[in-house]
Design an enzyme around this catalytic site. Structure first.
Site, PDB file in Angstrom:
ATOM      1  N   CYS A  66      52.336  38.107  38.788  1.00 23.83           N
ATOM      2  CA  CYS A  66      51.222  37.434  39.580  1.00 23.83           C
ATOM      3  C   CYS A  66      51.402  37.513  41.147  1.00 23.83           C
ATOM      4  CB  CYS A  66      51.298  35.736  39.387  1.00 23.83           C
ATOM      5  SG  CYS A  66      50.196  34.586  40.043  1.00 23.83           S
ATOM      6  N   CYS A 176      45.122  40.666  42.700  1.00 26.18           N
ATOM      7  CA  CYS A 176      45.398  39.831  41.770  1.00 26.18           C
ATOM      8  C   CYS A 176      45.297  40.157  40.324  1.00 26.18           C
ATOM      9  CB  CYS A 176      44.220  38.743  41.614  1.00 26.18           C
ATOM     10  SG  CYS A 176      44.053  37.490  40.472  1.00 26.18           S
TER      11      CYS A 176
HETATM   12  N1  DGL Z   1      46.912  36.525  38.322  1.00 26.23           N
HETATM   13  C1  DGL Z   1      47.200  35.675  39.697  1.00 26.23           C
HETATM   14  C2  DGL Z   1      47.476  36.646  40.787  1.00 26.23           C
HETATM   15  O1  DGL Z   1      47.859  37.873  40.707  1.00 26.23           O
HETATM   16  C3  DGL Z   1      46.585  34.528  40.137  1.00 26.23           C
HETATM   17  C4  DGL Z   1      45.316  33.904  39.638  1.00 26.23           C
HETATM   18  C5  DGL Z   1      45.332  32.390  40.013  1.00 26.23           C
HETATM   19  O2  DGL Z   1      46.024  31.826  39.209  1.00 26.23           O
HETATM   20  O3  DGL Z   1      44.508  32.040  40.857  1.00 26.23           O
HETATM   21  O4  DGL Z   1      47.419  36.281  41.924  1.00 26.23           O
END
Ligand code: DGL
Length: 254
Positions: A66, A176
């Site tokens: 993430c 993301c």
């Molecule tokens: N998948 C996450 C990232 O790589 C974040 C998504 C979220 O929860 O806002 O930033």
């Protein structure tokens, strides 16, 4: 490995392919998803709680799948855990190096874009290239719902891309881990001339090198967990997102 939700499964695919003999526990913090509009303190507190839990479960390495949690919590995780911690960051460096128009874009959550880590990445790798920035409003929700192709998905993707198209951008960095699941739609709208950058393969190579001298634990089973009260949604979406079904456990982590 963990993510706020299902986005990190885009990284899971690359890591599972690169390390076929390593069982991976994937934790989706869906009770707190999305992270992108939360404060850094909240994201760091959740990340630490999850990191400590996964270390206690016997993890030999933690992958923060993430970008948002990496920007808010990677230093604290490295300080507080005794296992190696790998994060994921927008691939600004290769995109800037490959740009011939001198204009690239990075798409990420609000928390990632405002972070000091992002400013540092831009300062050290963007050089003379101008970097347009956009938040993928609604994209995380589309992926969490497994809705990657509907009219609403198309509308949400088009709305974010609209200000970038016609700006002579030749590379778009996906900052993301949810966004790679929208690549077919993104690429339909950008056309083939714009190249998309997803760092998942690079992260998988890094993990391979860190685990090169270690042995996987006896268990050969991947595990999937969610902090959502019901596991059904994640269980229903695993075949859509990673092409395989699996049991999903629910985990209460206050
Ligand atoms: N998948 C996450 C990232 O790589 C974040 C998504 C979220 O929860 O806002 O930033």
């Amino acid at each position: 490995m963990f993510d706020s939700g299902l986005g990190g499964l885009s990284v899971w695919q690359a890591v599972a392919a690169a390390l076929p003999s390593w069982p991976i526990t994937y934790l989706a913090d869906q009770a707190y998803c999305p992270y992108g509009c939360r404060s850094d303190d909240e994201i760091a507190a959740r990340s630490l709680k999850i990191g400590q839990y996964l270390q206690l479960q016997g993890a030999q390495l933690l992958l923060v799948a993430c970008n948002t949690a990496t920007t808010a919590a990677i230093s604290a995780l490295r300080q507080q855990l005794s296992i190696p911690v790998v994060g994921i960051e927008p691939a600004i460096k290769p995109a800037a190096a490959a740009s011939t128009t001198g204009r690239i874009a990075v798409l990420a959550t609000e928390a990632t874009l405002r972070s000091s880590r992002m400013q540092a990445l831009l300062a050290s790798h963007a050089g003379q290239v101008s970097v347009l920035r956009g938040i993928g409003h609604g994209w995380v929700e589309q992926v969490e719902a497994g809705d990657l192709q509907s009219a609403l998905a198309r509308q949400r993707v088009a709305a974010v891309l609209a200000p970038l198209l016609g700006e002579n951008v030749d590379h778009i960095v996906l900052g993301c881990t949810h966004y790679p699941f929208l690549v077919p739609l993104i690429q339909q709208l950008t056309g083939p001339a714009i190249r998309l950058y997803d760092p998942a393969e690079a992260v998988a190579r890094r993990i391979c090198s860190l685990l090169a001298n270690r042995q996987p634990s006896e268990s050969q089973l991947h595990r999937f967990m969610t902090t959502a009260s019901q596991a059904d949604n994640m269980a229903r979406l695993l075949p859509v997102l990673i092409g395989q079904a699996a049991v999903v456990e629910t985990l209460v982590l206050h």
